[in-house]
Design an enzyme around this catalytic site. Structure first.
Site, PDB file in Angstrom:
ATOM      1  N   ASP A   1      -2.809 -18.726  -0.124  1.00  0.00           N
ATOM      2  CA  ASP A   1      -3.973 -19.126  -0.483  1.00  0.00           C
ATOM      3  C   ASP A   1      -5.079 -19.541  -0.073  1.00  0.00           C
ATOM      4  O   ASP A   1      -6.052 -20.093  -0.151  1.00  0.00           O
ATOM      5  CB  ASP A   1      -3.324 -19.340  -1.702  1.00  0.00           C
ATOM      6  CG  ASP A   1      -2.368 -20.020  -2.009  1.00  0.00           C
ATOM      7  OD1 ASP A   1      -1.508 -19.934  -0.622  1.00  0.00           O
ATOM      8  OD2 ASP A   1      -1.454 -21.108  -2.791  1.00  0.00           O
TER       9      ASP A   1
ATOM     10  N   TYR B   1       1.038  -1.322  -0.408  1.00  0.00           N
ATOM     11  CA  TYR B   1       0.203   0.190  -0.053  1.00  0.00           C
ATOM     12  C   TYR B   1       0.354   1.564   0.293  1.00  0.00           C
ATOM     13  O   TYR B   1       0.364   2.139  -0.799  1.00  0.00           O
ATOM     14  CB  TYR B   1      -0.835   0.338   1.103  1.00  0.00           C
ATOM     15  CG  TYR B   1      -2.465  -0.610   1.441  1.00  0.00           C
ATOM     16  CD1 TYR B   1      -2.311  -1.667   0.567  1.00  0.00           C
ATOM     17  CD2 TYR B   1      -3.554   0.256   1.659  1.00  0.00           C
ATOM     18  CE1 TYR B   1      -3.836  -2.389   0.751  1.00  0.00           C
ATOM     19  CE2 TYR B   1      -4.417  -0.506   1.709  1.00  0.00           C
ATOM     20  CZ  TYR B   1      -4.743  -1.683   1.088  1.00  0.00           C
ATOM     21  OH  TYR B   1      -5.893  -2.216   0.752  1.00  0.00           O
TER      22      TYR B   1
ATOM     23  N   LYS C   1       2.994 -15.212   2.338  1.00  0.00           N
ATOM     24  CA  LYS C   1       3.282 -16.154   0.988  1.00  0.00           C
ATOM     25  C   LYS C   1       4.776 -16.386   0.936  1.00  0.00           C
ATOM     26  O   LYS C   1       5.694 -16.153  -0.022  1.00  0.00           O
ATOM     27  CB  LYS C   1       3.010 -15.479   0.097  1.00  0.00           C
ATOM     28  CG  LYS C   1       2.522 -15.942  -1.607  1.00  0.00           C
ATOM     29  CD  LYS C   1       1.566 -16.620  -2.282  1.00  0.00           C
ATOM     30  CE  LYS C   1       1.791 -17.661  -3.110  1.00  0.00           C
ATOM     31  NZ  LYS C   1       0.805 -18.721  -3.441  1.00  0.00           N
TER      32      LYS C   1
ATOM     33  N   ASP D   1     -12.856  -8.986   4.661  1.00  0.00           N
ATOM     34  CA  ASP D   1     -14.075  -9.128   3.293  1.00  0.00           C
ATOM     35  C   ASP D   1     -14.342 -10.213   4.035  1.00  0.00           C
ATOM     36  O   ASP D   1     -15.196 -10.721   3.692  1.00  0.00           O
ATOM     37  CB  ASP D   1     -13.768  -8.600   2.038  1.00  0.00           C
ATOM     38  CG  ASP D   1     -13.876  -7.183   2.420  1.00  0.00           C
ATOM     39  OD1 ASP D   1     -13.188  -5.975   2.917  1.00  0.00           O
ATOM     40  OD2 ASP D   1     -14.458  -6.400   0.892  1.00  0.00           O
TER      41      ASP D   1
ATOM     42  N   ASP E   1      -6.853  -7.466   4.662  1.00  0.00           N
ATOM     43  CA  ASP E   1      -7.642  -6.375   3.698  1.00  0.00           C
ATOM     44  C   ASP E   1      -8.416  -7.365   2.806  1.00  0.00           C
ATOM     45  O   ASP E   1      -9.423  -7.350   3.174  1.00  0.00           O
ATOM     46  CB  ASP E   1      -7.097  -5.564   2.715  1.00  0.00           C
ATOM     47  CG  ASP E   1      -8.415  -4.511   1.767  1.00  0.00           C
ATOM     48  OD1 ASP E   1      -9.520  -4.388   2.236  1.00  0.00           O
ATOM     49  OD2 ASP E   1      -8.003  -4.448   0.904  1.00  0.00           O
TER      50      ASP E   1
HETATM   51  C1  IPM Z   1     -10.647  -0.784   4.541  1.00  0.00           C
HETATM   52  C2  IPM Z   1     -10.359  -0.349   3.192  1.00  0.00           C
HETATM   53  C3  IPM Z   1      -9.873   0.428   2.539  1.00  0.00           C
HETATM   54  C4  IPM Z   1      -8.075  -0.156   2.653  1.00  0.00           C
HETATM   55  C5  IPM Z   1      -9.368   1.653   1.680  1.00  0.00           C
HETATM   56  C6  IPM Z   1     -10.599   2.537   1.432  1.00  0.00           C
HETATM   57  C7  IPM Z   1      -8.150   1.970   0.942  1.00  0.00           C
HETATM   58  O1  IPM Z   1     -11.108  -1.391   2.464  1.00  0.00           O
HETATM   59  O2  IPM Z   1      -9.993  -0.738   5.361  1.00  0.00           O
HETATM   60  O3  IPM Z   1     -10.507  -2.300   4.304  1.00  0.00           O
HETATM   61  O4  IPM Z   1      -8.071  -0.812   1.124  1.00  0.00           O
HETATM   62  O5  IPM Z   1      -7.595  -0.465   3.475  1.00  0.00           O
HETATM   63 MN    MN Z   2     -10.895  -3.573   2.160  1.00  0.00          MN
END
Ligand code: IPM
Ligand code: MN
Length: 368
Positions: free
Chosen positions: A221, A142, A189, A249, A245
């Site tokens: 993975d 990042y 990884k 999700d 990240d």
């Molecule tokens: C998160 C979001 C952020 C990230 C974005 C909005 C930059 O997806 O907080 O998980 O990738 O860190």
């Molecule tokens: Mn995110």
């Protein structure tokens, strides 16, 4: 207790869910005799619109001078289909994390018995899931050097980590494991990436300080697969910025709705609390977004201030709603409550009042 809180509602559903978070904070203040002072500031697309930049100096100043930051969401579809645009709302969040040194992002993932049916995964696999993801937040790909060639035909992002960046988040993860089931899984990884090999050797050494904690390793993975195949095996997941990240999700699918997951980001000074969901632009202004992720972020904020009883009160109020089937459309399609109604109910319960559901429902057109 007196606390100053920076409130960055941001974009999309941000202002709606933040309004519920503040309702809940007000109810806590009232019940326990605290004083929370709010300092509202712009960030993201809203800030670009108002000031030309996603993180105005005034916002950063407020964040530096307050005891905690509550953030809604960032992002606007206007920017999504033009990836070449120079200024993006997300830069505001990344700059804020970097400027405040918020290197440790904590994302708890716990399934609720009442919501198991919402997950597309089978009940027997997700029952009892209780894990925390520790995601490194100010390093890795990042924040490494990035660029694009003059002819526009190539581009690069660099991933780099230093031992000290790995060790400082490891401390948080291992301390958490000591308070929990004493297991850390390092996700990397290391079969391909140099940075992952550094994470592994650093963590193998670091773990010696915590002989009671069992440490295992998983390639990312495989971890993505294990998260949906056998998620109950995880206690504390420790990982870098981008893997964390993506995996966080994925883990929201276990809980049934992205609208349920809170997070905290801690570092050198002030901590930041935010739901893990995005700005959900399709729902913006419709009062249908689930405010629980934000309200649970408030719960984490109170815990970090040492207000454990108060935090527990919030957790119990949310639990009560779930038991009674009170929820926004994502968690309760049968009897829908709006975002603001759910905020009202939770604040009312915190205030020690009985919720008169009949009365509440009279104003709800979606109720049968
Ligand atoms: C998160 C979001 C952020 C990230 C974005 C909005 C930059 O997806 O907080 O998980 O990738 O860190
Ligand atoms: Mn995110």
């Amino acid at each position: 207790m007196k606390k100053k809180i920076a409130v960055l509602a941001g974009d999309g559903i941000g202002p709606e869910v933040i309004a519920q978070g503040l309702k809940v904070l007000d109810a806590i203040a009232e019940r326990y005799g605290h004083e929370f002072q709010y300092f509202h500031a712009d960030i993201g697309a809203k800030a670009i619109k108002n000031t030309g930049v996603p993180l105005p100096e005034a916002t950063l100043k407020i964040c530096m001078e307050t005891d905690a930051i509550l953030l809604g969401a960032i992002g606007d579809p206007q920017y999504d289909n033009s990836p070449d645009v120079k200024i993006r709302p997300e830069q505001g969040l990344l700059e804020l994390r970097k400027s405040l040194g918020l290197y440790c992002n904590i994302r708890p993932v716990k399934t609720y018995k009442k919501l198991l049916h919402l997950s597309p995964l089978k009940k027997e696999y997700i029952e009892g899931v209780d894990m925390i993801i520790y995601r490194e937040l100010t390093g890795g790909i990042y924040f490494g050097e990035k660029g694009k060639s003059a002819d526009g035909k190539s581009a690069f992002d660099t991933c780099s980590y230093e031992v000290k960046e790995i060790e400082r988040i490891a401390k948080h993860a291992f301390e958490a494991a000591m308070r929990r089931r004493k297991k850390v899984t390092l996700v990397d990884k290391a079969n391909v990436l140099k940075t992952s090999q550094l994470w592994r050797s650093t963590i193998i050494d670091y773990a010696k300080k915590y002989p009671e904690v069992s440490l295992d390793f998983m390639y990312v993975d495989n971890a993505a697969m294990q998260l949906v195949l056998a998620p109950a095996q995880f206690d504390v997941i420790l990982t870098g910025n981008m893997f964390g990240d993506i995996l966080s999700d994925t883990s929201s699918v276990l809980v049934g709705s992205l609208g349920m997951l809170p997070s905290s980001s801690v570092g050198q000074k002030t901590s930041l609390f935010e739901p893990i969901h995005g700005s959900y632009p399709q729902a913006a202004g419709k009062d249908i977004a689930n405010p629980i992720a934000t309200i649970k972020s408030v719960e984490l904020m109170l815990q970090s201030m040492g207000l454990y009883k108060e935090a527990l009160t919030i957790g119990n109020a949310i639990g009560h709603c779930l038991t009674k089937g009170i929820g926004t459309p994502d968690i309760n399609p049968a009897i829908e409550y709006s975002c603001s109604q759910l905020g009202d109910v939770i604040a009312t319960i915190i205030g020690g009042f009985e919720v008169n559901l009949d009365k509440l429902q009279q104003g709800v057109s979606t109720i049968i």
